[in-house]
Design an enzyme around this catalytic site. Structure first.
Site, PDB file in Angstrom:
ATOM      1  N   LYS A  52       1.631  -3.289  -3.083  1.00  0.00           N
ATOM      2  CA  LYS A  52       2.441  -2.433  -3.959  1.00  0.00           C
ATOM      3  C   LYS A  52       3.926  -2.715  -3.745  1.00  0.00           C
ATOM      4  CE  LYS A  52      -1.273   0.871  -4.341  1.00  0.00           C
ATOM      5  NZ  LYS A  52      -1.957   2.070  -3.871  1.00  0.00           N
ATOM      6  N   GLN A  96      -0.678   6.970  -0.009  1.00  0.00           N
ATOM      7  CA  GLN A  96      -1.856   6.109   0.030  1.00  0.00           C
ATOM      8  C   GLN A  96      -3.057   6.886   0.579  1.00  0.00           C
ATOM      9  OE1 GLN A  96      -1.991   2.834  -1.187  1.00  0.00           O
ATOM     10  NE2 GLN A  96      -4.172   3.119  -0.886  1.00  0.00           N
ATOM     11  N   ASP A 119       0.601   8.152  -9.536  1.00  0.00           N
ATOM     12  CA  ASP A 119      -0.838   7.894  -9.446  1.00  0.00           C
ATOM     13  C   ASP A 119      -1.603   8.745 -10.464  1.00  0.00           C
ATOM     14  OD1 ASP A 119      -1.653   5.933  -7.664  1.00  0.00           O
ATOM     15  OD2 ASP A 119      -1.456   7.232  -5.903  1.00  0.00           O
TER      16      ASP A 119
END
Ligand code: NAP
Length: 284
Positions: A52, A96, A119
């Site tokens: 990422k 994460q 997200d």
């Protein structure tokens, strides 16, 4: 049979984000920023976070990593999220997952400002997706839709079967296919006659987490098969949820693992972050 090249499609998406980023810098002096939070030492999470960060560099974003030790408390993590919510140069916050067991990922996600939830896991964003009025789409399902679009695969009127009903992949995947007028069936561990259901699918999406779970007898001739799985085979080699070698010749299109859905997830994250930046700066 055509292999859907996720690397190529994701490179196209990232290139358009890179150009948009340049435009933002030149016209407004703004650089999109993504904060990535990782807790503990999970090796798979470390790989995802590195990828990422690398993608952020490629498209010209500012990225900040917050690597916290395994023993981080819930309060400490929530405090960090609160700080990031208040930082103007951070447009997107990504925590994460999975978090270490003693931490409550639901509470952490709910603490993220929905406008920075790139997200699209926050309940506000999940609700908006249900209503079809969203700012961000969850990265993996949206990445799958982008691949279908770029290969001119239409969803309307097709029998779409999704195996898996997680909040991150299966459920939103079904919803996005429904938004495009697919006739959607979502299967799970309690589904009866799974092979029979799958073998009627024009578009079959596997998001199960079991290596080579989808076998040739479960696939209709000419089906489009999308493999979301990121699993390890008996030799520890990365593989998908689909038995690629035996399934591929039955398909009209199929995604490989690696090089399929994985890169698309990250490309969509970049798209979501620049969108968040524009929304936060009132730029259309
Ligand atoms: P998950 O939360 O573990 O969900 C798995 C789903 O599969 C559940 O809904 C489960 O049903 C269903 N399932 C399990 N065994 C089954 C069986 N025998 N028959 C039918 N359904 C069954 O997993 P996830 O987070 O959605 O991830 C799925 C896979 O995608 C994993 O391999 C993961 O690594 C991968 N993934 C890849 C990306 C990417 O970027 N490529 C992103 C996210 C995830 P129940 O609900 O009934 O338990």
């Amino acid at each position: 049979m055509q292999i859907i090249d996720g690397k190529k499609v994701s490179a196209n998406v990232k290139e358009s984000v890179r150009l948009e980023t340049l435009e933002l810098k030149n016209n407004y002096g703004i650089t999109p920023g993504l904060a990535v939070v990782i807790v503990g030492n999970d090796p798979a999470s470390r790989v995802y976070v590195n990828n990422k960060k690398k993608a952020c560099e490629q498209v010209g974003f500012m990225s900040e990593e917050y690597a916290l030790p395994e023993e981080t408390t819930q309060e400490e993590l929530l405090e960090l999220v609160k700080t990031l919510n208040g930082k103007d140069d951070v447009n997107g916050i990504l925590v994460q997952l999975p978090l270490p067991k003693h931490l409550d990922d639901k509470a952490v996600i709910e603490a993220i400002n929905p406008k920075k939830d790139v997200d699209a896991f926050h309940a506000v964003n999940v609700g908006k997706i249900m209503l079809g009025e969203y700012d961000f789409l969850p990265c993996t399902p949206a990445g799958v839709m982008e691949m279908l679009h770029q290969y001119n695969i239409t969803v309307e009127g097709k029998n779409c079967v999704v195996i898996g009903r997680s909040n991150i992949v299966g459920k939103p995947m079904g919803m996005l296919l429904l938004h495009e007028n697919g006739t959607v069936t979502i299967c799970h561990s309690k589904t009866k006659n799974l092979a029979g259901v799958c073998s009627n699918a024009d578009i079959l999406v596997a998001a199960v987490g079991i290596p080579k779970f989808v076998t040739a007898d479960m696939v209709k001739d000419g089906a489009v098969v999308i493999d979301v799985g990121m699993d390890r085979d008996e030799n520890g080699k990365l593989c998908g949820d689909v038995d690629f070698e035996n399934v591929k010749d039955k398909c009209s299109y199929i995604t490989p693992v690696p090089g399929g859905v994985g890169p698309m997830t990250i490309a969509t994250l970049m798209k979501n972050t620049i969108k968040a930046c524009k929304i936060q700066n009132n730029i259309n």
